[in-house]
Design a protein around this motif. Structure first.
Motif, PDB file in Angstrom:
ATOM      1  N   UNK A   1    -128.836  18.563 -39.508  1.00 52.77           N
ATOM      2  CA  UNK A   1    -127.899  19.392 -38.748  1.00 52.77           C
ATOM      3  C   UNK A   1    -126.503  18.799 -38.846  1.00 52.77           C
ATOM      4  N   UNK A   2    -125.583  19.577 -39.393  1.00 54.66           N
ATOM      5  CA  UNK A   2    -124.192  19.142 -39.536  1.00 54.66           C
ATOM      6  C   UNK A   2    -123.279  20.220 -38.948  1.00 54.66           C
ATOM      7  N   UNK A   3    -123.041  20.197 -37.637  1.00 53.22           N
ATOM      8  CA  UNK A   3    -122.186  21.203 -37.004  1.00 53.22           C
ATOM      9  C   UNK A   3    -120.704  20.961 -37.282  1.00 53.22           C
TER      10      UNK A   3
ATOM     11  N   UNK B   1    -122.221  27.035 -36.886  1.00 54.61           N
ATOM     12  CA  UNK B   1    -121.459  27.908 -37.779  1.00 54.61           C
ATOM     13  C   UNK B   1    -120.545  28.793 -36.954  1.00 54.61           C
ATOM     14  N   UNK B   2    -119.468  29.248 -37.560  1.00 52.20           N
ATOM     15  CA  UNK B   2    -118.580  30.250 -36.964  1.00 52.20           C
ATOM     16  C   UNK B   2    -118.454  31.388 -37.964  1.00 52.20           C
ATOM     17  N   UNK B   3    -118.357  32.596 -37.459  1.00 50.05           N
ATOM     18  CA  UNK B   3    -118.255  33.757 -38.341  1.00 50.05           C
ATOM     19  C   UNK B   3    -117.170  34.698 -37.842  1.00 50.05           C
ATOM     20  N   UNK B   4    -116.222  35.003 -38.702  1.00 49.28           N
ATOM     21  CA  UNK B   4    -115.200  36.015 -38.412  1.00 49.28           C
ATOM     22  C   UNK B   4    -115.560  37.244 -39.236  1.00 49.28           C
ATOM     23  N   UNK B   5    -115.650  38.387 -38.581  1.00 45.44           N
ATOM     24  CA  UNK B   5    -115.940  39.635 -39.291  1.00 45.44           C
ATOM     25  C   UNK B   5    -114.669  40.469 -39.322  1.00 45.44           C
TER      26      UNK B   5
END
Length: 274
Positions: free
Chosen positions: A82-84, A148-152
């Motif tokens: 796990x690598x945040x 993770x981060x997600x921009x839509x």
């Protein structure tokens, strides 16, 4: 090439256009495994979103999720890797996104957090099957390191603006990738599907030349480049085709099953090609 390990992406690869796993695909993967070949799923999805599919495939080897940021043992659900994203970096990005009114999704402890319900959360639910947690302003909510981060963002010009901003301000801290045209996926720097794959291959004593991998998106690129035989789906991003060694039929036409049947001479009945 003597193949000892096969790595499969999920969406656009193992799954059809409706994000479903066909019985023929399951049968093909199981037949390959009976030949003594290890099989791994490597996806941008959350573990909880990948699990229904990996369970049907009866996967026993570690599941690579979040584009390589989290690896889970499907037998006991132990986290193996796990690598945040560092908190300071995630916090700054979150504040920027909120200020500019972009749609952001945060993934913490394999849970999905968003500010509010909108067209993007509805679209994402149809893909992932995961209900988000609505928490209001994300810059007020964030208090832990996200996996993770997600921009839509569907507007291409705004996508370019966002990517340029992220690269100019956080290039040494984050990795950008994309599994869908409207997705800007953010993980910790130098994280990709290839990173834990290299560790797992070393653990199993398998050489890169003995690994085959299938994918369709830019988040598969480093994995496809590293393995001995990288296979791009017919429906893959053009850049992936440029760096792959071979092409499999379309994911919506039993692409994986067809390729595995031919390559490994499997006893498998598949409907005539479309």
């Amino acid at each position: 090439m003597s193949v000892k390990l096969i790595v499969f992406d999920l969406d656009g690869t193992l799954l059809d256009i409706e994000h479903q796993l066909h019985d023929k695909t399951i049968e093909a993967v199981k037949k390959v495994r009976k030949k003594g070949i290890r099989t791994i799923v490597a996806t941008g999805r959350m573990y909880c979103s990948a699990k229904p599919h990996t369970s049907r495939l009866e996967m026993v080897d570690p599941i690579i999720t979040y584009n390589g940021a989290l690896v889970v043992n499907p037998i006991n659900e132990e986290q193996l890797f796990h690598e945040p994203i560092p908190f300071e970096t995630a916090d700054k990005i979150t504040k920027m996104v909120v200020q500019n009114d972009y749609h952001l999704q945060l993934y913490i402890d394999d849970k999905l957090y968003v500010a509010e319900e909108n067209e993007f959360t509805d679209k994402y639910y149809k893909i992932s099957g995961i209900e988000p947690n609505y928490v209001g302003r994300l810059d007020k909510f964030l208090d832990a390191e996200p996996t993770k981060m997600l921009i839509i963002e569907e507007d291409e010009d705004r996508q370019v603006e966002i990517k340029n901003f992220l690269e100019e301000n956080f290039d040494s801290k984050i990795e950008l990738s994309s599994s869908y045209p409207s997705f800007i996926e953010i993980t910790k720097k130098d994280i990709s599907k290839a990173v834990p794959l290299k560790e797992l291959a070393a653990k199993y004593g398998i050489k890169r030349e003995e690994i085959m991998a299938f994918g369709d998106g830019l988040n598969d690129l480093k994995m496809i480049e590293w393995v001995g035989k990288g296979v791009a789906m017919q429906n893959a991003h053009s850049e992936l085709h440029e760096h792959s060694d071979d092409t499999a039929p379309n994911h919506n036409d039993f692409g994986i099953a067809r390729y595995l049947k031919q390559y490994f001479d499997l006893d498998l009945e598949i409907p005539a090609q479309k």
